[in-house]
Design a protein around this motif. Sequence first.
Motif, mmCIF file in Angstrom:
data_model
loop_
_atom_site.group_PDB
_atom_site.id
_atom_site.type_symbol
_atom_site.label_atom_id
_atom_site.label_comp_id
_atom_site.label_asym_id
_atom_site.label_seq_id
_atom_site.Cartn_x
_atom_site.Cartn_y
_atom_site.Cartn_z
ATOM 1 N N ARG A 131 0.834 -1.207 0.000
ATOM 2 C CA ARG A 131 0.000 0.000 0.000
ATOM 3 C C ARG A 131 0.867 1.255 0.000
ATOM 4 O O ARG A 131 0.552 2.256 -0.651
ATOM 5 C CB ARG A 131 -0.931 -0.001 1.210
ATOM 6 N N SER A 136 -3.541 0.080 -5.456
ATOM 7 C CA SER A 136 -4.948 0.263 -5.103
ATOM 8 C C SER A 136 -5.448 -0.971 -4.353
ATOM 9 O O SER A 136 -4.774 -2.007 -4.311
ATOM 10 C CB SER A 136 -5.777 0.455 -6.380
ATOM 11 N N TYR A 137 -6.640 -0.841 -3.788
ATOM 12 C CA TYR A 137 -7.201 -2.001 -3.077
ATOM 13 C C TYR A 137 -7.350 -3.199 -4.022
ATOM 14 O O TYR A 137 -7.142 -4.329 -3.629
ATOM 15 C CB TYR A 137 -8.558 -1.631 -2.470
ATOM 16 N N ALA B 11 -11.078 2.459 4.068
ATOM 17 C CA ALA B 11 -11.292 2.602 2.622
ATOM 18 C C ALA B 11 -11.777 4.009 2.290
ATOM 19 O O ALA B 11 -11.421 4.583 1.255
ATOM 20 C CB ALA B 11 -12.302 1.565 2.146
ATOM 21 N N ASP B 14 -8.782 6.209 2.390
ATOM 22 C CA ASP B 14 -7.901 5.913 1.256
ATOM 23 C C ASP B 14 -8.532 6.243 -0.091
ATOM 24 O O ASP B 14 -7.910 6.015 -1.136
ATOM 25 C CB ASP B 14 -7.508 4.428 1.275
ATOM 26 N N GLU B 16 -11.073 4.738 -1.517
ATOM 27 C CA GLU B 16 -11.324 3.496 -2.262
ATOM 28 C C GLU B 16 -12.806 3.115 -2.281
ATOM 29 O O GLU B 16 -13.134 2.030 -2.750
ATOM 30 C CB GLU B 16 -10.515 2.347 -1.630
#
Lengths: 171, 245
Positions: A131, A136-137, B11, B14, B16
């Motif tokens: 990360r 990205s996730y 998330a 971030d 996301e």
Amino acid sequence: MQTQNFGWGFVNFDQLFDDVYPRLHRYCTRMTADADVAEDAAQEAFVRLLHRDVTGDAAGVRAWLFKVATHLVRDGARVRNNRERLLRANPMDTVEDVTPELELVRKERIDAVRRALETLEDRDRTLLLLREEGLSYRELALAIDVKASSVGTLLARARRRLAGALNGEET
Amino acid sequence: MRHPDAGRLQAFIDGELSLDLAGVVERHVLRCPTCQERVAELQAAESRVGQALGLLEPVQDLEAARWEARRRWAVRRSATHRKRLAAAAVALLFVGAGAAAAMPGSPIRAWLGGDTPAPAAAVATEARGAALAVGLVEGRGRVELDRGVRLELRTGPDDRIRVAASSPGAFDTGAGWVRVTAHGTEAPVRLELPAVPHRIQVLVGGALRLEIRDGVLHRAGLGAVALPESDWLAVDLDDGGPDEQ
């Protein structure tokens, strides 16, 4: 000019290398603390990318590179059985014009970070460092084989644990 | 809305989450002191971790790393190519032997049938002609040519210098060096250079004209040119730069 079909169109190898290698190398360095192992793993990942028919979109290729490098770093560390050596090694750039005392303090801080990283589970450490390199996730999920919906939870936990371990090193 | 769990808040921080979901979480956080505190904790942990990892910054030489990756790839590709050639040669041998055994009147068929004694083992001969290979010494090698000779270069399949001269000529060799003399100027002298790390010098009439380091041709005033692996790179030793065919 080197081009290679990665399944998502022709990409310029140099551009891909320039974009990903610095992050991949830094990731490997943080994973292993051994400059030679880190450099070797990062380069080997690109060699395998060139040598094999890797398909996927840009994110998939990046995740693949990080995944391969992760395995190589782990294998390298296992084969060399160098855990103790890792803590002693200093792969960082030496800063000129610093006093020996300042350099010693710096090395101690680096060792403290390394020890804190070592307290993490392998997956947490991998996730955290990936990360930090901007994955990205979705890329993280591909790289460590988890669901994308789980990444936030795993990441929060890993950061909390590392922050705790860092605080423990300071006390 | 229930409190978002840590993963969803992470998330959210971030960036996301989908726009819709991020909007929902944001509205909740703005109204919820508990979640504001949790977001602050997550951000503090992120900042703490980022600062600590910033200490672990490696030395990087991008150009050297790129070159090393390419070199390794070239070596591996050569090795793969050799394995495929060897496999193809073995397969061809079996096919040829099988075909010969199937032919009426063939000596192999007769031999397999026990009518005639087995043929004596063939004496291995290598038609060298005007070609030879020279090993490197500690990664170094030297090639000496007469003036007026045309030269062609490419990366070879192994860790030796291979020299081929199609015109009549004479070779002198020693450890890590080869000299080609009395070679005509019509046909080129061809050099296949190793894929392994090396430093090879080419002298013409006793003067150093070229240097090839790790598959890259260096020549004063002309920069560097990577050697091809299949095509031949023609080099004018008298004047001008290398010119790939």
